[in-house]
Design a protein around this motif. Structure first.
Motif, PDB file in Angstrom:
ATOM      1  N   TRP A 225       0.836  -1.208   0.000  1.00 16.54           N
ATOM      2  CA  TRP A 225       0.000   0.000   0.000  1.00 16.54           C
ATOM      3  C   TRP A 225       0.871   1.258   0.000  1.00 16.54           C
ATOM      4  CZ3 TRP A 225      -0.717   3.657   4.055  1.00 16.54           C
ATOM      5  CH2 TRP A 225      -1.749   4.590   3.825  1.00 16.54           C
ATOM      6  N   ARG A 226       1.942   1.233   0.790  1.00 16.93           N
ATOM      7  CA  ARG A 226       2.831   2.395   0.832  1.00 16.93           C
ATOM      8  C   ARG A 226       3.454   2.691  -0.529  1.00 16.93           C
ATOM      9  NH1 ARG A 226       5.132  -0.422   5.511  1.00 16.93           N
ATOM     10  NH2 ARG A 226       4.052   0.301   7.408  1.00 16.93           N
TER      11      ARG A 226
ATOM     12  N   ARG B  37      -3.236  -0.751  -4.903  1.00 19.01           N
ATOM     13  CA  ARG B  37      -4.502  -1.049  -4.246  1.00 19.01           C
ATOM     14  C   ARG B  37      -4.384  -2.473  -3.704  1.00 19.01           C
ATOM     15  NH1 ARG B  37      -9.524  -2.941  -6.092  1.00 19.01           N
ATOM     16  NH2 ARG B  37      -8.801  -2.906  -8.259  1.00 19.01           N
ATOM     17  N   VAL B  38      -4.699  -2.645  -2.441  1.00 22.85           N
ATOM     18  CA  VAL B  38      -4.402  -3.904  -1.758  1.00 22.85           C
ATOM     19  C   VAL B  38      -5.633  -4.385  -1.009  1.00 22.85           C
ATOM     20  CG1 VAL B  38      -2.878  -5.068  -0.104  1.00 22.85           C
ATOM     21  CG2 VAL B  38      -2.018  -3.125  -1.438  1.00 22.85           C
TER      22      VAL B  38
ATOM     23  N   SER C 169      -5.451   3.277   6.533  1.00 29.62           N
ATOM     24  CA  SER C 169      -5.205   3.047   5.112  1.00 29.62           C
ATOM     25  C   SER C 169      -6.518   2.665   4.444  1.00 29.62           C
ATOM     26  CB  SER C 169      -4.187   1.916   4.917  1.00 29.62           C
ATOM     27  OG  SER C 169      -4.799   0.647   5.166  1.00 29.62           O
ATOM     28  N   ASP C 170      -6.485   2.513   3.124  1.00 29.42           N
ATOM     29  CA  ASP C 170      -7.677   2.001   2.454  1.00 29.42           C
ATOM     30  C   ASP C 170      -7.466   0.559   1.990  1.00 29.42           C
ATOM     31  OD1 ASP C 170      -5.959   2.420   0.374  1.00 29.42           O
ATOM     32  OD2 ASP C 170      -7.280   3.728  -0.786  1.00 29.42           O
ATOM     33  N   VAL C 171      -6.585  -0.168   2.681  1.00 26.39           N
ATOM     34  CA  VAL C 171      -6.448  -1.601   2.439  1.00 26.39           C
ATOM     35  C   VAL C 171      -7.768  -2.279   2.819  1.00 26.39           C
ATOM     36  CG1 VAL C 171      -5.277  -3.728   3.131  1.00 26.39           C
ATOM     37  CG2 VAL C 171      -3.959  -1.630   2.784  1.00 26.39           C
TER      38      VAL C 171
ATOM     39  N   HIS D  15      -3.909   1.963  -9.120  1.00 24.48           N
ATOM     40  CA  HIS D  15      -3.264   2.658  -8.011  1.00 24.48           C
ATOM     41  C   HIS D  15      -4.312   3.282  -7.112  1.00 24.48           C
ATOM     42  CE1 HIS D  15       1.033   3.086  -9.689  1.00 24.48           C
ATOM     43  NE2 HIS D  15       0.461   1.982 -10.128  1.00 24.48           N
ATOM     44  N   GLN D  16      -4.058   3.208  -5.836  1.00 28.71           N
ATOM     45  CA  GLN D  16      -5.015   3.744  -4.886  1.00 28.71           C
ATOM     46  C   GLN D  16      -5.007   5.273  -4.926  1.00 28.71           C
ATOM     47  OE1 GLN D  16      -3.525   1.543  -1.488  1.00 28.71           O
ATOM     48  NE2 GLN D  16      -2.309   3.286  -0.886  1.00 28.71           N
TER      49      GLN D  16
ATOM     50  N   GLY E  91      -3.750   6.681  -1.052  1.00 26.41           N
ATOM     51  CA  GLY E  91      -2.561   6.186  -0.391  1.00 26.41           C
ATOM     52  C   GLY E  91      -1.432   7.206  -0.460  1.00 26.41           C
TER      53      GLY E  91
END
Length: 373
Positions: free
Chosen positions: A222-223, A227-228, A266-268, A365-366, A369
């Protein structure tokens, strides 16, 4: 010339060594290797006998826990050539592989051996790789494969392969491969492998370095802008039962709690489930890292990360970052390993609490993040 085919016995060793010296100038199997293959290896050594003499052999290696076999070597005595023995030995090897529930057979051949290439291509083997500087004399090798149980073609993805460089970085190695699959051209570097381990490790082993938790690997991906989604079937820090020291357990709990705090910011996507729907995840464009019990592959009771590269109705295909050179494996032996769906369901459960864990990277891609380059 009539041939009898059977499994090799210890008293065949002198004849096998004689065949080896007659047939090969380089890369000869040693007496110790032959003894190992006959008596203890996860292998099958088939010999062809005529009038009391060994006239040829075929050596098969099996990859435990998978549906893959490798034809490591085939040799035919000079006075038995031209009689179809090579084709018959190959057929015997394929039948033996089927009896071991193998659906794929792979092999290597020198580019300057046109007779062998014609033999393999003539019975349905397809070339799928070139290995530079493979043989002892620095010659290249052509890699061939045949699906010996004829079913629909593999849907395995083209995913770059990276071999872990330490005993404890299987998770980071899989993460490197997943990121490179979703971002073609992304470097696969040891520096990042070690950095990923530093970010994701939480597990104290009884000795040596610890491995990586699913939470730590998810955060590391995620870092880096992916997108995870994270799927774990049990709550709390993992593998505590394998640690005796209460101090080590306390550290593992602290690290796990910090990972959980970071995940909340996070948005995991986090899912608690014991069901791992690989076909759906792949259809959605995901690249899954899956925690397995290494016992199914190596008989070592340890958690191990592998990367799923594809699936079809018969198999799930894996990149295993760990190469066991003592078993005569090469990097290509650990790529797109075919594992039956039933075997995969067994190996992806770990320990008495039936832990199932997966980290799935996606190519989008998020949006929220952090930007870590």
């Amino acid at each position: 010339m009539d041939f009898i085919f059977r499994n090799a016995r210890p008293d065949d060793l002198p004849s096998l060594l004689g065949l080896e010296n007659q047939c090969f100038e380089h890369d000869r199997l040693s007496p110790r290797s032959f003894q190992w293959m006959i008596s203890r290896a996860h292998a099958s050594l088939i010999v062809a006998q005529s009038q009391g003499r060994l006239m040829g052999y075929a050596l098969l290696l099996f990859h435990r826990g998978t549906s893959l076999a490798r034809l490591y070597s085939i040799a035919i005595a000079p006075d038995a050539r031209g009689q179809g023995l090579g084709k018959r030995l190959l057929a015997e090897a394929e039948q033996n592989a089927r009896e071991h529930d193998c659906a794929y057979l792979r092999l290597e051949v020198r580019p300057d051996n046109p007779a062998a290439i014609r033999l393999y291509e003539g019975v349905g083997y397809r070339r799928f790789a070139l290995i530079n500087d493979y043989y002892e004399d620095h010659a290249d090798a052509l890699r061939f494969e045949k699906r010996i149980i004829q079913r629909p073609a593999s849907a395995a993805r083209q995913v770059p392969y990276y071999q872990q460089t330490t005993d404890f970085t299987c998770g980071p190695a899989c993460l490197l491969m997943a990121m490179a699959a979703l971002q073609p051209g992304r470097a696969l570097a040891r520096r990042e492998e070690v950095q990923l381990w530093r970010e994701a490790t939480t597990v104290f082993m009884t000795s040596g370095h610890g491995g990586c938790s699913p939470q730590g690997l998810a955060l590391a991906a995620w870092r880096r802008g992916f997108r995870v989604s994270l799927q774990v079937s049990v709550d709390g820090p993992l593998f505590l039962s394998g640690v005796r020291s209460e101090n080590k357990k306390d550290v593992m709990r602290l690290v796990h709690e910090e990972f959980c705090n970071e995940l909340q910011h996070s948005d995991v996507q986090q899912v608690r489930s014991s069901q791992l729907d690989i076909p759906r995840l792949l259809a959605e464009g995901g690249q899954p890292l899956v925690l397995i019990s290494n016992y199914r592959l190596t008989r070592a009771k340890a958690p191990h990360w592998v990367l799923v590269t594809g699936c079809d109705e018969d198999f799930i295909y894996l990149h295993d970052p760990d190469i066991d050179h003592s078993r005569h494996r090469q990097a290509l032996d650990c790529q797109h390993l075919p594992v039956s769906h039933a075997e995969f369901q067994r190996m992806s459960l770990f320990g008495g609490n039936k832990l199932r864990a997966s980290v799935i990277l996606h190519d989008t891609h998020q949006a929220n993040g952090p930007n870590h380059g």
